[in-house]
Structure formats: C-alpha cells, structure tokens
Design a protein around this motif. Structure first.
Motif, PDB file in Angstrom:
ATOM      1  N   ARG A   1      30.009  74.101  88.875  1.00  0.00           N
ATOM      2  CA  ARG A   1      29.718  73.544  87.553  1.00  0.00           C
ATOM      3  C   ARG A   1      29.940  74.385  86.291  1.00  0.00           C
ATOM      4  O   ARG A   1      29.658  75.512  86.350  1.00  0.00           O
ATOM      5  CB  ARG A   1      28.125  73.032  87.373  1.00  0.00           C
ATOM      6  N   LEU A   2      30.521  73.985  85.204  1.00  0.00           N
ATOM      7  CA  LEU A   2      30.968  74.752  84.366  1.00  0.00           C
ATOM      8  C   LEU A   2      29.810  74.381  83.050  1.00  0.00           C
ATOM      9  O   LEU A   2      29.722  73.193  82.684  1.00  0.00           O
ATOM     10  CB  LEU A   2      32.452  74.478  83.584  1.00  0.00           C
TER      11      LEU A   2
ATOM     12  N   GLY B   1      31.848  78.779  78.420  1.00  0.00           N
ATOM     13  CA  GLY B   1      31.021  78.318  79.337  1.00  0.00           C
ATOM     14  C   GLY B   1      30.854  79.401  80.562  1.00  0.00           C
ATOM     15  O   GLY B   1      31.515  80.415  80.504  1.00  0.00           O
TER      16      GLY B   1
ATOM     17  N   ILE C   1      30.559  79.473  84.837  1.00  0.00           N
ATOM     18  CA  ILE C   1      30.518  78.701  86.229  1.00  0.00           C
ATOM     19  C   ILE C   1      29.496  79.030  86.889  1.00  0.00           C
ATOM     20  O   ILE C   1      29.284  80.283  87.281  1.00  0.00           O
ATOM     21  CB  ILE C   1      31.912  78.998  86.991  1.00  0.00           C
TER      22      ILE C   1
END
Length: 168
Positions: A108-109, A148, A150
């Motif tokens: 997920r970012l 962001g 990860i």
C-alpha cells in the motif's frame, strides 16, 4: 468510540480477529479487556502484557493528539489507516489494519496527514524496543504526506501494524 478487546470468536459477528489486531484497534478508543483472561492462552497473556505497555507508552499522544483518518475500509474494501499526531507535530502513532485479504493484494502507498512539511521525521515500528528501534525510513514531512510511504501487504485477514513517526 471503540470499546476494549472482547473474546474471539466474537459472540455477535462470529469473527475471529487476532488479539494483536484487537489491541491495536482498542488503543484508539477505550483500551481495556472485556473477556475472561483465565480462558486465554499463554501466548495471548504475553500479547496482553505487550499491549498494556503500548497503552502506557502512547496513551498521552493518543488522548491529547489530533486524529487523522487516512484510509477507510468502507471506501477501499481492503484496509483502514489512521494516525494520531501530537499538537506540536513532533510525533505520530500510525495504525494500519489490513481488513480483508484478496488474491494479488499488493503493498500500500499511504499518504500521511498532519505532519509539519518542514520537519524531518524517522519512521520506526512502534512495537520495537525503545533502545534500538528499527528505522524504516527518514524523510521530511512534505515527502511523507505528498509522496507517501509504501507499507507491505499483510497476509491474512484482520492483520495490523503500528508505526511510530518522530521528529529528528
């Protein structure tokens, strides 16, 4: 707000959620245990000790900080993510809960919220020993919020991790 940890399988939903995940979720609400601890395994008792230590370690931040909803299972169908940032923006406790697993699930970012764009931060596992926390990354607030981070996919349903972000 959320209540404490209840027994599994849950008497209402029938779901079985790991005690670790139930503890992470309860940290954001009224942390406590609503179950018969004499019926728990030795492993669950050990996890409860860790959770109680986390509660004491992060309670002031959670109770006095600003809450940010970062992602919602209702919107994406996979995971929840939220964080609590201190008023001076020097620290954050980030909770990521992988709710439902599906084939082909990827990392997920996550775009953080509430940090100071100009401050530099260190991201570590919130549950590592304080003397030698594993550093995941160091970056400025602008990068963490706009580019962001990860986060690895968590295999299985109802898995969770806590991250601690602190000003360098």
């Amino acid at each position: 707000m959320l209540t404490g940890l209840s027994i599994c399988p849950n008497h209402v939903t029938g779901r079985t959620v790991p005690i670790k995940t139930r503890g992470h979720v309860a940290l954001a609400g009224t942390f406590g245990y609503e179950l018969d601890i004499t019926q728990l395994s030795k492993e669950d008792h050990e996890e409860m000790k860790k959770q109680t230590a986390l509660f004491h370690k992060y309670n002031d931040l959670i109770r006095n900080g600003d809450y940010y909803r970062i992602a919602s299972f209702r919107d994406n169908g996979f995971y929840d993510c939220y964080g609590v940032v201190s008023k001076d923006k020097s620290e954050m406790l980030l909770t990521l809960i992988h709710v439902m697993n599906r084939p082909g699930t990827q990392d997920r970012l996550i775009f953080l919220k509430g940090l100071d764009e100009k401050k530099r931060y260190r991201v570590t596992w919130a549950e590592d020993p304080e003397d030698k926390p594993e550093v995941i990354v160091e970056a400025d607030g602008s990068t963490l919020m706009n580019a962001g981070l990860i986060f690895p996919c968590l295999n299985g349903d109802f898995r969770s991790v806590l991250y601690y972000i602190s000003e360098i």
